[in-house]
Design a protein around this motif. Structure first.
Motif, PDB file in Angstrom:
ATOM      1  N   VAL A  96       0.842  -1.198   0.000  1.00  0.00           N
ATOM      2  CA  VAL A  96       0.000   0.000   0.000  1.00  0.00           C
ATOM      3  C   VAL A  96       0.881   1.254   0.000  1.00  0.00           C
ATOM      4  O   VAL A  96       0.579   2.245  -0.687  1.00  0.00           O
ATOM      5  CB  VAL A  96      -0.974  -0.001   1.190  1.00  0.00           C
ATOM      6  CG1 VAL A  96      -1.841   1.251   1.166  1.00  0.00           C
ATOM      7  CG2 VAL A  96      -1.867  -1.238   1.154  1.00  0.00           C
ATOM      8  N   ASN A  97       1.992   1.230   0.723  1.00  0.00           N
ATOM      9  CA  ASN A  97       2.919   2.366   0.713  1.00  0.00           C
ATOM     10  C   ASN A  97       3.582   2.538  -0.654  1.00  0.00           C
ATOM     11  O   ASN A  97       3.810   3.661  -1.108  1.00  0.00           O
ATOM     12  CB  ASN A  97       3.987   2.207   1.798  1.00  0.00           C
ATOM     13  CG  ASN A  97       3.581   2.853   3.105  1.00  0.00           C
ATOM     14  OD1 ASN A  97       3.182   4.013   3.137  1.00  0.00           O
ATOM     15  ND2 ASN A  97       3.672   2.099   4.186  1.00  0.00           N
ATOM     16  N   PHE A  98       3.898   1.418  -1.304  1.00  0.00           N
ATOM     17  CA  PHE A  98       4.445   1.465  -2.661  1.00  0.00           C
ATOM     18  C   PHE A  98       3.474   2.168  -3.602  1.00  0.00           C
ATOM     19  O   PHE A  98       3.854   3.036  -4.394  1.00  0.00           O
ATOM     20  CB  PHE A  98       4.749   0.050  -3.150  1.00  0.00           C
ATOM     21  CG  PHE A  98       5.008  -0.063  -4.621  1.00  0.00           C
ATOM     22  CD1 PHE A  98       6.171   0.450  -5.184  1.00  0.00           C
ATOM     23  CD2 PHE A  98       4.081  -0.689  -5.461  1.00  0.00           C
ATOM     24  CE1 PHE A  98       6.410   0.352  -6.551  1.00  0.00           C
ATOM     25  CE2 PHE A  98       4.315  -0.792  -6.823  1.00  0.00           C
ATOM     26  CZ  PHE A  98       5.486  -0.262  -7.372  1.00  0.00           C
ATOM     27  N   MET A  99       2.185   1.812  -3.516  1.00  0.00           N
ATOM     28  CA  MET A  99       1.177   2.452  -4.351  1.00  0.00           C
ATOM     29  C   MET A  99       1.040   3.931  -4.000  1.00  0.00           C
ATOM     30  O   MET A  99       0.869   4.784  -4.887  1.00  0.00           O
ATOM     31  CB  MET A  99      -0.163   1.738  -4.192  1.00  0.00           C
ATOM     32  CG  MET A  99      -0.174   0.325  -4.734  1.00  0.00           C
ATOM     33  SD  MET A  99       0.086   0.250  -6.531  1.00  0.00           S
ATOM     34  CE  MET A  99      -1.484   0.884  -7.120  1.00  0.00           C
ATOM     35  N   GLU A 116      -7.575   4.001   7.777  1.00  0.00           N
ATOM     36  CA  GLU A 116      -9.023   4.051   7.589  1.00  0.00           C
ATOM     37  C   GLU A 116      -9.482   2.943   6.638  1.00  0.00           C
ATOM     38  O   GLU A 116     -10.483   2.259   6.880  1.00  0.00           O
ATOM     39  CB  GLU A 116      -9.434   5.422   7.049  1.00  0.00           C
ATOM     40  CG  GLU A 116     -10.907   5.550   6.666  1.00  0.00           C
ATOM     41  CD  GLU A 116     -11.878   5.328   7.821  1.00  0.00           C
ATOM     42  OE1 GLU A 116     -13.069   5.111   7.533  1.00  0.00           O
ATOM     43  OE2 GLU A 116     -11.457   5.361   8.993  1.00  0.00           O
ATOM     44  N   LEU A 117      -8.728   2.734   5.542  1.00  0.00           N
ATOM     45  CA  LEU A 117      -9.050   1.649   4.615  1.00  0.00           C
ATOM     46  C   LEU A 117      -8.900   0.290   5.295  1.00  0.00           C
ATOM     47  O   LEU A 117      -9.746  -0.595   5.131  1.00  0.00           O
ATOM     48  CB  LEU A 117      -8.148   1.724   3.381  1.00  0.00           C
ATOM     49  CG  LEU A 117      -8.446   2.855   2.397  1.00  0.00           C
ATOM     50  CD1 LEU A 117      -7.288   3.018   1.401  1.00  0.00           C
ATOM     51  CD2 LEU A 117      -9.748   2.601   1.648  1.00  0.00           C
ATOM     52  N   ALA A 118      -7.823   0.127   6.072  1.00  0.00           N
ATOM     53  CA  ALA A 118      -7.590  -1.134   6.774  1.00  0.00           C
ATOM     54  C   ALA A 118      -8.714  -1.410   7.773  1.00  0.00           C
ATOM     55  O   ALA A 118      -9.168  -2.555   7.924  1.00  0.00           O
ATOM     56  CB  ALA A 118      -6.236  -1.101   7.489  1.00  0.00           C
ATOM     57  N   ARG A 119      -9.184  -0.368   8.432  1.00  0.00           N
ATOM     58  CA  ARG A 119     -10.282  -0.530   9.391  1.00  0.00           C
ATOM     59  C   ARG A 119     -11.556  -0.978   8.676  1.00  0.00           C
ATOM     60  O   ARG A 119     -12.225  -1.918   9.119  1.00  0.00           O
ATOM     61  CB  ARG A 119     -10.520   0.794  10.127  1.00  0.00           C
ATOM     62  CG  ARG A 119     -11.624   0.717  11.179  1.00  0.00           C
ATOM     63  CD  ARG A 119     -12.009   2.089  11.697  1.00  0.00           C
ATOM     64  NE  ARG A 119     -12.632   2.912  10.672  1.00  0.00           N
ATOM     65  CZ  ARG A 119     -13.887   2.791  10.272  1.00  0.00           C
ATOM     66  NH1 ARG A 119     -14.680   1.864  10.803  1.00  0.00           N
ATOM     67  NH2 ARG A 119     -14.371   3.583   9.339  1.00  0.00           N
ATOM     68  N   ARG A 120     -11.860  -0.342   7.566  1.00  0.00           N
ATOM     69  CA  ARG A 120     -13.112  -0.654   6.869  1.00  0.00           C
ATOM     70  C   ARG A 120     -13.099  -2.069   6.293  1.00  0.00           C
ATOM     71  O   ARG A 120     -14.142  -2.716   6.192  1.00  0.00           O
ATOM     72  CB  ARG A 120     -13.377   0.370   5.763  1.00  0.00           C
ATOM     73  CG  ARG A 120     -13.689   1.754   6.303  1.00  0.00           C
ATOM     74  CD  ARG A 120     -14.278   2.687   5.268  1.00  0.00           C
ATOM     75  NE  ARG A 120     -15.677   2.376   4.979  1.00  0.00           N
ATOM     76  CZ  ARG A 120     -16.484   3.173   4.294  1.00  0.00           C
ATOM     77  NH1 ARG A 120     -16.036   4.342   3.846  1.00  0.00           N
ATOM     78  NH2 ARG A 120     -17.737   2.823   4.055  1.00  0.00           N
ATOM     79  N   LYS A 141      -8.659  -7.613  -1.034  1.00  0.00           N
ATOM     80  CA  LYS A 141      -8.835  -6.415  -0.217  1.00  0.00           C
ATOM     81  C   LYS A 141      -7.598  -5.538  -0.217  1.00  0.00           C
ATOM     82  O   LYS A 141      -7.706  -4.306  -0.299  1.00  0.00           O
ATOM     83  CB  LYS A 141      -9.218  -6.815   1.222  1.00  0.00           C
ATOM     84  CG  LYS A 141     -10.635  -7.362   1.320  1.00  0.00           C
ATOM     85  CD  LYS A 141     -11.116  -7.476   2.757  1.00  0.00           C
ATOM     86  CE  LYS A 141     -10.601  -8.686   3.460  1.00  0.00           C
ATOM     87  NZ  LYS A 141     -11.223  -8.859   4.797  1.00  0.00           N
ATOM     88  N   ILE A 142      -6.401  -6.135  -0.171  1.00  0.00           N
ATOM     89  CA  ILE A 142      -5.189  -5.315  -0.146  1.00  0.00           C
ATOM     90  C   ILE A 142      -4.967  -4.643  -1.507  1.00  0.00           C
ATOM     91  O   ILE A 142      -4.483  -3.512  -1.588  1.00  0.00           O
ATOM     92  CB  ILE A 142      -3.944  -6.136   0.286  1.00  0.00           C
ATOM     93  CG1 ILE A 142      -2.850  -5.218   0.844  1.00  0.00           C
ATOM     94  CG2 ILE A 142      -3.373  -6.967  -0.838  1.00  0.00           C
ATOM     95  CD1 ILE A 142      -3.170  -4.608   2.183  1.00  0.00           C
ATOM     96  N   MET A 143      -5.370  -5.318  -2.606  1.00  0.00           N
ATOM     97  CA  MET A 143      -5.291  -4.690  -3.930  1.00  0.00           C
ATOM     98  C   MET A 143      -6.226  -3.481  -4.006  1.00  0.00           C
ATOM     99  O   MET A 143      -5.858  -2.432  -4.535  1.00  0.00           O
ATOM    100  CB  MET A 143      -5.655  -5.692  -5.025  1.00  0.00           C
ATOM    101  CG  MET A 143      -4.659  -6.805  -5.252  1.00  0.00           C
ATOM    102  SD  MET A 143      -3.080  -6.199  -5.870  1.00  0.00           S
ATOM    103  CE  MET A 143      -1.965  -7.038  -4.740  1.00  0.00           C
ATOM    104  N   ILE A 144      -7.423  -3.642  -3.467  1.00  0.00           N
ATOM    105  CA  ILE A 144      -8.388  -2.533  -3.463  1.00  0.00           C
ATOM    106  C   ILE A 144      -7.848  -1.377  -2.620  1.00  0.00           C
ATOM    107  O   ILE A 144      -7.917  -0.208  -3.028  1.00  0.00           O
ATOM    108  CB  ILE A 144      -9.753  -3.007  -2.935  1.00  0.00           C
ATOM    109  CG1 ILE A 144     -10.382  -4.004  -3.921  1.00  0.00           C
ATOM    110  CG2 ILE A 144     -10.695  -1.825  -2.700  1.00  0.00           C
ATOM    111  CD1 ILE A 144     -11.592  -4.745  -3.367  1.00  0.00           C
ATOM    112  N   LEU A 148      -7.101   2.512  -3.852  1.00  0.00           N
ATOM    113  CA  LEU A 148      -7.851   3.640  -3.309  1.00  0.00           C
ATOM    114  C   LEU A 148      -7.014   4.583  -2.457  1.00  0.00           C
ATOM    115  O   LEU A 148      -7.497   5.661  -2.085  1.00  0.00           O
ATOM    116  CB  LEU A 148      -9.024   3.114  -2.465  1.00  0.00           C
ATOM    117  CG  LEU A 148     -10.025   2.198  -3.183  1.00  0.00           C
ATOM    118  CD1 LEU A 148     -11.213   1.907  -2.280  1.00  0.00           C
ATOM    119  CD2 LEU A 148     -10.490   2.803  -4.498  1.00  0.00           C
ATOM    120  N   VAL A 149      -5.771   4.238  -2.194  1.00  0.00           N
ATOM    121  CA  VAL A 149      -4.972   5.035  -1.262  1.00  0.00           C
ATOM    122  C   VAL A 149      -4.706   6.446  -1.788  1.00  0.00           C
ATOM    123  O   VAL A 149      -4.538   7.383  -1.004  1.00  0.00           O
ATOM    124  CB  VAL A 149      -3.655   4.310  -0.895  1.00  0.00           C
ATOM    125  CG1 VAL A 149      -2.663   4.324  -2.069  1.00  0.00           C
ATOM    126  CG2 VAL A 149      -3.013   4.919   0.346  1.00  0.00           C
TER     127      VAL A 149
END
Length: 241
Positions: A96-99, A116-120, A141-144, A148-149
């Motif tokens: 996610v940080n790479f993206m 926030e994304l991880a929580r949802r 989920k991690i791709m999504i 969205l990040v």
């Protein structure tokens, strides 16, 4: 907004996967892209996202031409492909940080956005694990989350609900609605016609590279003078093609 004008793509110089396709997906709308296997859905999405080039036609995203100004166009959208089996050696947080780095998300906002994304998506405790250790649904989920990040204006999602558990599926559909209601664009393909019927503002049905119908579900019922389900109309529309 996504606009395609007379877009055509052939393979082997003969078979037209997409044939003179013209389509407009405005802001403020969840737009469903439906069709049987091999209809041209994924080819269309790959052209919209710049993965492959059309043989002819123009594609713009928020006014940016994907063919002539690809970097500017790609800044406008987030793309979830139909397979989540990517970057398997990275940990979830590293991906996610790479993206976030790719889309130049400032350090001061990305942390809060990631959490926030991880929580949802119930992924907070899994961010430190490698993607290789994830289940199919967790990989999805991690791709999504990675897509969205950077908070893109346009979401392009290819079968995004595949493999998600009911809670995560509900969360994503809720987020899609929120995104469209905020005046932005959601374009997604799905095989789950009941989801399309309940969620989409409009749908397009493609088969053999051609759009057979584009409009609201109610317009489709009026066109066929029938009050049956989207599934029944879809099967009727594609059976003779």
């Amino acid at each position: 907004m996504i606009e395609l004008v007379n877009v055509t793509k052939s393979y082997n110089g003969a078979t037209k996967a997409v044939d003179q396709l013209t389509l407009t997906v405005p802001k403020g709308e969840i737009f469903g892209f439906l069709g049987p296997n091999g209809a041209g859905k994924t080819t269309t999405i790959k052209m919209v996202t710049g993965v492959i080039r059309p043989d002819q036609g123009e594609i713009t995203i928020n006014g940016k031409n994907i063919g002539t100004t690809p970097l500017e166009a790609k800044q406008q959208f987030g793309y979830v492909p139909d397979s989540p089996d990517q970057f398997l050696r990275l940990k979830g947080l590293e991906y996610v940080n790479f993206m976030a780095d790719m889309y130049q998300v400032p350090k001061e906002v990305r942390g809060q956005r990631i959490m926030e994304l991880a929580r949802r998506f119930d992924m907070t405790s899994a961010l430190g694990d490698s993607i290789q250790s994830y289940s199919h649904g967790m990989r999805q989920k991690i791709m999504i989350m990675g897509v969205l990040v950077h908070n893109p204006e346009v979401w392009i999602l290819d079968e995004p609900l595949t493999g998600l558990d009911p809670k995560s599926s509900f969360t994503l559909k809720e987020m899609m609605r929120e995104h469209a209601d905020s005046g932005r664009t959601v374009f997604f393909s799905t095989h789950v016609l009941e989801v399309a019927e309940k969620l989409c503002d409009r749908v397009a049905i493609i088969n053999k590279g051609k759009i057979l119908f584009c409009g609201t579900f109610k317009e489709m019922q009026q066109h066929f003078q029938s009050d049956v389900s989207l599934e029944s109309l879809f099967l009727e529309l594609t059976k003779h093609e």
